[in-house]
Each structure stands twice: as structure tokens, then as C-alpha cells.
Design a protein around this motif. Structure first.
Motif, PDB file in Angstrom:
ATOM      1  N   ILE A 208      21.137  67.765  21.076  1.00 47.20           N
ATOM      2  CA  ILE A 208      21.846  68.997  21.394  1.00 47.20           C
ATOM      3  C   ILE A 208      21.534  70.016  20.304  1.00 47.20           C
ATOM      4  CG2 ILE A 208      24.065  70.066  21.921  1.00 47.20           C
ATOM      5  CD1 ILE A 208      23.332  67.812  23.831  1.00 47.20           C
ATOM      6  N   HIS A 209      20.818  71.091  20.668  1.00 45.04           N
ATOM      7  CA  HIS A 209      20.499  72.146  19.695  1.00 45.04           C
ATOM      8  C   HIS A 209      21.594  73.211  19.734  1.00 45.04           C
ATOM      9  CE1 HIS A 209      16.598  70.390  18.946  1.00 45.04           C
ATOM     10  NE2 HIS A 209      16.320  70.414  20.236  1.00 45.04           N
ATOM     11  N   GLY A 210      22.811  72.780  19.543  1.00 46.91           N
ATOM     12  CA  GLY A 210      23.955  73.672  19.603  1.00 46.91           C
ATOM     13  C   GLY A 210      25.198  72.882  19.280  1.00 46.91           C
ATOM     14  N   SER A 211      26.352  73.346  19.757  1.00 45.99           N
ATOM     15  CA  SER A 211      27.625  72.680  19.496  1.00 45.99           C
ATOM     16  C   SER A 211      28.086  71.904  20.717  1.00 45.99           C
ATOM     17  CB  SER A 211      28.689  73.720  19.107  1.00 45.99           C
ATOM     18  OG  SER A 211      28.320  74.376  17.904  1.00 45.99           O
ATOM     19  N   VAL A 212      29.072  71.048  20.484  1.00 47.71           N
ATOM     20  CA  VAL A 212      29.675  70.253  21.557  1.00 47.71           C
ATOM     21  C   VAL A 212      31.169  70.557  21.560  1.00 47.71           C
ATOM     22  CG1 VAL A 212      30.162  67.934  22.417  1.00 47.71           C
ATOM     23  CG2 VAL A 212      27.939  68.436  21.373  1.00 47.71           C
ATOM     24  N   ASP A 213      31.662  71.139  22.651  1.00 48.23           N
ATOM     25  CA  ASP A 213      33.060  71.575  22.723  1.00 48.23           C
ATOM     26  C   ASP A 213      33.784  70.890  23.883  1.00 48.23           C
ATOM     27  OD1 ASP A 213      32.555  73.318  20.614  1.00 48.23           O
ATOM     28  OD2 ASP A 213      32.020  74.971  21.952  1.00 48.23           O
ATOM     29  N   ASP A 214      34.753  70.051  23.551  1.00 53.17           N
ATOM     30  CA  ASP A 214      35.679  69.478  24.530  1.00 53.17           C
ATOM     31  C   ASP A 214      35.003  68.751  25.683  1.00 53.17           C
ATOM     32  OD1 ASP A 214      38.113  70.333  23.277  1.00 53.17           O
ATOM     33  OD2 ASP A 214      37.614  72.361  23.913  1.00 53.17           O
ATOM     34  N   VAL A 215      33.840  68.122  25.425  1.00 44.22           N
ATOM     35  CA  VAL A 215      33.195  67.294  26.444  1.00 44.22           C
ATOM     36  C   VAL A 215      32.809  65.956  25.825  1.00 44.22           C
ATOM     37  CG1 VAL A 215      32.315  69.216  27.827  1.00 44.22           C
ATOM     38  CG2 VAL A 215      30.933  68.306  25.944  1.00 44.22           C
ATOM     39  N   GLU A 216      32.348  65.059  26.672  1.00 41.13           N
ATOM     40  CA  GLU A 216      32.010  63.702  26.242  1.00 41.13           C
ATOM     41  C   GLU A 216      30.524  63.460  26.446  1.00 41.13           C
ATOM     42  OE1 GLU A 216      34.818  60.323  26.996  1.00 41.13           O
ATOM     43  OE2 GLU A 216      33.174  59.650  28.284  1.00 41.13           O
ATOM     44  N   ILE A 217      29.897  62.870  25.438  1.00 40.54           N
ATOM     45  CA  ILE A 217      28.477  62.509  25.516  1.00 40.54           C
ATOM     46  C   ILE A 217      28.353  61.008  25.327  1.00 40.54           C
ATOM     47  CG2 ILE A 217      26.201  62.762  24.454  1.00 40.54           C
ATOM     48  CD1 ILE A 217      27.031  65.556  23.580  1.00 40.54           C
TER      49      ILE A 217
END
Length: 464
Positions: A208-217
Motif C-alpha cells: 500500500i503506497h498510502g495510508s490504511v483507514d478503518d479497513v481490514e487487510i
């Protein structure tokens, strides 16, 4: 003038038979040596090739007597060279954070090598065959042959028509395990992942070339996030690297079967099977089966709990506000209780298997005696199911118990090193022994001695 005669004793050989020597005795008065006489002695001794006439003439003309001189040489074999692969990508990656000169830590970690479709990944250099040699007696000396390697195994690549050039057939991550190359697809997102993009579940690696907000990976491989994880959760079967850290908001879970590295953790739950590295652990719940490293010069553990089975290294623990901070190493009582439960479960399964096999043996004896099949007898069918079930349960419990025993063994001697300050409000546990800090301590190591936790100066202990 008469000629001096030579016999075979004048000729000697090197141990490998590659060199023949002649030793000329002092000639009698009025006698001399001739080239033909020396050649005859060599021939009588079996020398057939490589004779250096100039060397012989030089001995005779210079009057070299009583000393062995090399006068014939064989041809040494030239061994072949085995074939080898030249790889066009980096095969070894340490996957660890890097400490900068100013004491900060870079969490830009390269977990794997990426290749693109059509990119050359390897070049095979075929074996070079050797050349046989021979001794001065013309005995053949075989050269070691060069051996070719089998073609590369794996998937995601192909060999060109020349038979030596290998290229990637897809774009993805390249791995080499036991000389087997696999190029696997990678799920790559160029920006942020949030509720608009939705959760990600992928069989492979995720970038992920960014942020992760309130989701599941969720990924079966590694997960790399360049930005901040805010309120999201990440689960990986391998390593997790979070360059921007985690703002957990009390709901983020970061779970890895491998190691975890992040800039910071705040109000998050973290679990991993390997080591964990960060600059800051703030009010988080951390459990790792390896070691926990707080590497930055300003790094700290404040609030929450950090349990690292094999040890903790930090610069400071707690703060001036005396916030309750719990640091643990070694194996807690729960681990030993779990091991006891698994041992009892294995014994129960073994007993059930033995009982089932005893009765099944009676069914077999009945079949042999009467000739009637009991294959469909409900009692026999139930026993077979019980045996299969308990064997599977026993195998799973044995595997889990083996892992726990290894973890207990790795935790022997686990300690907590704090290079700067430990503040009041810090609670320390090693295995089942506990202590609490009532004052500020500096440059400390916590160790277990007998049945209690004690402190020693880290510098006295051998720390730097």
C-alpha cells in the motif's frame, strides 16, 4: 674420452609422476656424459614424453653433479568448470530497520524483490569441459569433468530459445527457496485504502503506497504500508512493515506470523511470531514470540503492556506521569498451563486410539474366523471415525506442544534492557516473577535470579 654410463638409479620421479629428475654422479677421470646416454637411462626408466634436451645438455656442459635436476615434464590435466546461474536480482534481503547516523530509525524496509514481465532474471553459464593430461611415462591423467546444472525450477518465468536466458513471464515478487524460483503476483495500491476501496483479502503480498483507514487487510504473504494505519487492522502470514506507524484508536489489530516493524504504535493490539521493532509503544497491547526492540534514541514504551518472550531492549520505559506500564519477558503461567493441557490431551487421544484399535482388531479376527465382512457394521464405522479423529487431534496437539517447548527453550535467560530511564509505575515480569519500580532508574537490566526479578547496571552487565 670414454662416456660415463648411467643406470636407472640416476632417474627419479615426483609423487604425481608429472616430473622426471636426473642425478648425474661425478664422472670418473677421463670420462664424460652424452645426451644419448641420459636419454637411454630415461627411456629405460619408462620416460616417454616431455623430455627437455636443453636441460640435459645444460647439466652436462655445466657439470651439474650429485643433484637431481628436472629434465622431463608431463601435462597436468585441466579440470572442467561446473555450470552456474548468474542471477539478475538481489537474492538476500535482511528485512530489518536501519539505524541512521543521527540515531533515528528508517522503517523503509525492502521485504522482497520485484520484477516486471519480460525482465531478465537469470543467465546460465554452461559447464566447461576439462582437458586430460599425462605423466612423463605417458600415463593418462583424467581431468575432472564440468557438470551442467538442471534447468531452473519454479513458476512465473520462462527460458528463451537460447536455453540459457531466463525472463519473467509476469510482473510480481520473486523468491528463491531451495534453488526454486517463484514469481508471484503482488497486490499493489498506489494510494490510500479506506472505506471507499473496502477491505483487502489477497493470496500473496500486499503493498500500500498510502495510508490504511478503518479497513481490514488480510494477506497470505507480507504486507507493506508506506503511510499510517489509522483504525485499520492487518493480518499477514509473513512479515508486516508499517513505515508510518499505527494510530489504533483502540480498535486496530496488527497480527503477523513473521516479524513486525513500524514507526510507532498507539492504542493498538499487536501480535507476532517473530521480532517486533518500533520507535514508540504507547498504550498498546503487544505480544511477540521473539524479541521487542525500541531502537530510536528517543524511543520509549509508555502505558499498556509489551510481552516479548525472548527479551526486550528499549531506551526508556514509562514516563514522569508514572503511567502504569507493564513489560514482560519469558513464559507466563498461561504458557505452562497450555503445555500441561496439551500433554493431557495427547494422553487422552492415545488412550482412545488404543481402545479403538483393540476393538477393531476383534472385528478383524471375527472376519477371518467367519468369513463375514464387518465393513458396514455401525459400531466398526464409529470406531474408525474415532480413531481418525483422535489421530488428527493428537498430531495437531503434538505440533503445538513442540512449538511451545521450543518457545520455552528460546526464552531461557530472557531479560529486559533499558539504556536510559525506567520510571515509577513500571511493572516488570520475567516468567512468573514480578517486581515494580518505585523510583527512577537509569541504564538498567532486569534479570531473573532464582525466584525473583533483580536489577543490575547495564554497563556492569556488559551492555553498551
Amino acid at each position: 674420452m670414454q662416456t660415463q654410463q648411467l643406470d636407472r638409479t640416476a632417474v627419479s620421479f615426483s609423487p604425481d609422476g608429472m616430473t622426471a629428475y636426473v642425478r648425474l654422479p661425478e664422472p670418473f677421470d677421463g670420462q664424460k656424459y652424452r645426451l644419448e646416454d641420459v636419454q637411454a637411462a630415461l627411456s629405460a626408466s619408462g620416460v616417454k614424453t616431455g623430455i627437455d634436451k636443453n636441460a640435459i645438455l645444460g647439466m652436462i656442459q655445466s657439470g651439474v653433479y650429485g643433484r637431481s635436476v628436472p629434465v622431463a615434464s608431463g601435462k597436468p590435466p585441466k579440470d572442467g568448470k561446473d555450470g552456474f546461474f548468474e542471477y539478475m536480482f538481489q537474492r538476500q534481503l535482511d528485512g530489518k530497520p536501519r539505524i541512521n547516523e543521527d540515531g533515528t530509525v528508517s522503517y523503509t524496509i525492502k521485504l522482497f524483490e520485484m520484477v516486471t514481465e519480460g525482465q531478465q532474471i537469470a543467465l546460465y553459464h554452461p559447464a566447461v569441459q576439462g582437458e586430460d593430461g599425462y605423466t612423463v611415462k605417458d600415463t593418462p591423467v583424467r581431468a575432472k569433468p564440468g557438470r551442467d546444472l538442471p534447468p531452473l525450477r519454479g513458476r512465473g518465468f520462462e527460458c528463451k530459445a537460447d536455453g540459457v536466458t531466463y525472463i519473467a513471464s509476469i510482473t510480481g515478487k520473486i523468491d528463491v527457496i531451495n534453488d526454486k524460483i517463484n514469481i508471484l503476483p503482488v497486490y499493489e495500491v498506489s494510494g490510500d485504502v479506506d472505506v471507499n476501496t473496502g477491505n483487502i483479502e489477497f493470496r500473496g503480498d500486499v503493498i500500500i503506497h498510502g495510508s490504511v483507514d478503518d479497513v481490514e487487510i488480510r494477506a497470505t504473504g507480507t504486507v507493506t504500508v508506506d503511510g499510517v494505519v489509522q483504525g485499520g487492522s492487518i493480518y499477514a502470514n509473513k512479515d508486516i512493515v508499517l513505515s508510518g506507524g499505527v494510530l489504533g484508536n483502540g480498535k486496530s489489530v496488527i497480527d503477523a506470523k513473521g516479524a513486525i516493524s513500524a514507526k510507532f504504535f498507539e492504542f493498538a493490539t499487536i501480535r507476532c511470531k517473530g521480532d517486533i521493532t518500533a520507535d514508540i509503544f504507547l498504550n498498546s497491547s503487544v505480544y511477540c514470540e521473539g524479541r521487542a526492540f525500541v531502537m530510536s534514541r528517543k524511543g520509549c514504551i509508555v502505558g499498556g503492556s509489551v510481552h516479548a518472550v525472548c527479551g526486550i531492549e528499549a531506551n526508556s520505559v514509562g514516563n514522569n506521569a508514572e503511567i502504569r506500564t507493564h513489560v514482560l519477558v519469558g513464559n507466563s503461567g498461561e504458557i505452562r498451563m497450555k503445555m500441561e493441557e496439551l500433554s493431557n490431551s495427547i494422553k487422552t487421544a492415545e488412550a482412545n486410539i488404543a481402545k479403538a484399535e483393540t476393538v477393531l482388531q476383534k472385528f478383524q479376527e471375527y472376519e477371518e474366523k467367519t468369513g463375514q465382512s464387518c465393513k458396514d457394521d455401525p459400531r466398526r464405522v464409529q470406531l474408525v471415525r474415532i480413531r481418525v479423529r483422535d489421530k488428527a487431534r493428537k498430531a495437531a496437539d503434538e505440533d503445538e506442544l513442540k512449538k511451545l517447548r521450543l518457545m520455552v527453550n528460546n526464552a531461557k535467560g530472557a531479560n529486559i534492557k533499558v539504556r536510559r530511564k525506567v520510571y515509577p509505575g513500571v511493572f516488570v515480569s520475567i516468567d512468573t516473577c514480578d517486581t515494580s519500580c518505585k523510583d527512577i532508574f537509569d541504564n538498567i537490566i532486569f534479570i531473573k535470579q532464582q525466584d525473583r526479578v533483580i536489577m543490575r547496571k547495564l554497563t556492569d552487565w556488559g551492555g553498551d
